[in-house]
Design an enzyme around this catalytic site. Sequence first.
Site, mmCIF file in Angstrom:
data_model
loop_
_atom_site.group_PDB
_atom_site.id
_atom_site.type_symbol
_atom_site.label_atom_id
_atom_site.label_comp_id
_atom_site.label_asym_id
_atom_site.label_seq_id
_atom_site.Cartn_x
_atom_site.Cartn_y
_atom_site.Cartn_z
ATOM 1 N N PHE A 1 0.810 -1.093 0.009
ATOM 2 C CA PHE A 1 -0.020 -0.092 0.034
ATOM 3 C C PHE A 1 0.967 1.255 -0.061
ATOM 4 O O PHE A 1 1.757 1.367 1.064
ATOM 5 C CB PHE A 1 -0.942 0.199 1.175
ATOM 6 C CG PHE A 1 -1.815 1.254 1.123
ATOM 7 C CD1 PHE A 1 -2.966 1.206 0.248
ATOM 8 C CD2 PHE A 1 -1.503 2.385 1.423
ATOM 9 C CE1 PHE A 1 -3.789 2.301 0.063
ATOM 10 C CE2 PHE A 1 -2.459 3.562 1.352
ATOM 11 C CZ PHE A 1 -3.396 3.534 0.725
ATOM 12 N N ASP B 1 9.142 2.847 2.167
ATOM 13 C CA ASP B 1 8.050 3.590 2.382
ATOM 14 C C ASP B 1 7.667 3.377 3.983
ATOM 15 O O ASP B 1 7.222 2.405 4.393
ATOM 16 C CB ASP B 1 6.606 3.168 1.831
ATOM 17 C CG ASP B 1 5.366 3.868 1.971
ATOM 18 O OD1 ASP B 1 5.493 4.655 2.870
ATOM 19 O OD2 ASP B 1 4.673 3.823 1.165
ATOM 20 N N LYS C 1 2.283 11.125 7.265
ATOM 21 C CA LYS C 1 1.451 10.766 8.556
ATOM 22 C C LYS C 1 1.863 11.397 9.754
ATOM 23 O O LYS C 1 1.583 12.607 9.901
ATOM 24 C CB LYS C 1 1.125 9.185 8.712
ATOM 25 C CG LYS C 1 0.372 8.497 7.394
ATOM 26 C CD LYS C 1 -0.204 7.257 7.695
ATOM 27 C CE LYS C 1 -1.262 6.951 6.734
ATOM 28 N NZ LYS C 1 -1.043 5.843 5.787
#
Length: 409
Positions: free
Chosen positions: A141, A226, A255
């Site tokens: 993802f 990531d 985030k």
Amino acid sequence: MTKTQEFVDLEDRLGAHNYAPLDIVLTRGEGAWVWDVEGRKFLDCLASYSAVNQGHCHPKIVDTLVEQSRKLALVSRAFRTDQLALFYRDLTELTGFERVLPMNTGAEAVETAIKAARKWAYTVKGVPTDQAEILVFDENFHGRTTTIVGFSSEEQYRSGFGPFAPGFTLLPYGDADAVAQAMNPNVAAILIEPIQGEGGIIIPPAGYLARLREITREHNSLLVLDEIQSGLGRTGKMFAYEHEGIRPDMVILGKALSGGLYPVSAVVADNEIMDVFSPGDHGSTYGGNPVAAAVARTALEVLVEEGMVENSAKLGDHMAERLAGMPADFIKEIRVKGLWAGIELHPEAGGARRFCEALAAEGILCKETHEHVIRIAPPLVITREELDWALDMVEKVLVGVGVEAASAG
Ligand SMILES: *Cc1c(COP(=O)(O)O)cnc(C)c1O
């Protein structure tokens, strides 16, 4: 009609239906807690997919947001700002990488890393024009842009959104030999999550990332991590790659980089890679604006100052111990790293969503992922008492809903 129903109706009538949220309408948050429009209080065990590692509305980050917004909010990168320079200083000091490229959302930072890797492949490694290949992994993802969903292995993320950009090769996650075999002179980079969050808290075998580091060195390809969800304390280390003692070539952050106050993302790398960008190659109107920069600086400061990474490690071990002792009838596997747990249920349990709904009724908010996994990822400011209470409720629900599922099945 309840207030909740009014807001649910309004949202469902007027918004695109690209989410299926629980029908709880939140209006306030503080630390690990949130309140809904009915005045009910919940312990947040999702933490906005790790964006609020620092807890909801952390007072210091809020102060920075307010103060900086009053002073200077946006100039675009046509001009310099004091805050951006200081953000670069702070983030390079924290990560040990030489340069930063700021963006807003995670997906944009992933796109940035892809552009950097490709341009590095052409200008430094010598890959023939438009032949660069990036290795990616099943169940990845990395966001929702058309390029990124084009290399997703999740049918729903892709279906109806093609045609997609070429240049990505999907490999099984956790299998270093498959990577070694896929290597060829055109491979610019491996793009990978050190732990797959959306994939269901999938933790690769020990030594896997270290092997990928060796393989990429041997083949002069980049290792791009990531860490948008795994980074900034979630796994009990500042960055998940520290568990394997490696240093990647590029790290993607987002985030918790802003503690949930503002969209801030960034790519960090050394000069050899970042210097492929010349003025005009890449940019973003809001990327690196002074509010974003100031908010991110304070978000990083409180993460360190308040020992949140250490708390994640310590309470993560405690959570792992307690989860290992849970009633096991419906549990297929439990995976934990820091304050990040995936409880995978057997298909006979009837899906994780019903367990999450039962937890919400007990005052715990969490979210299923991949149908059968209950994900628990509270803000890193959670206390041992709060966590123990949440785990008591998880235990209760595993028994209660489990019994329902068994009798229904
Ligand atoms: C959330 C996430 C993204 C995408 O971030 P957005 O801000 O939603 O674009 C990318 N990669 C990982 C690992 C993520 O968890």
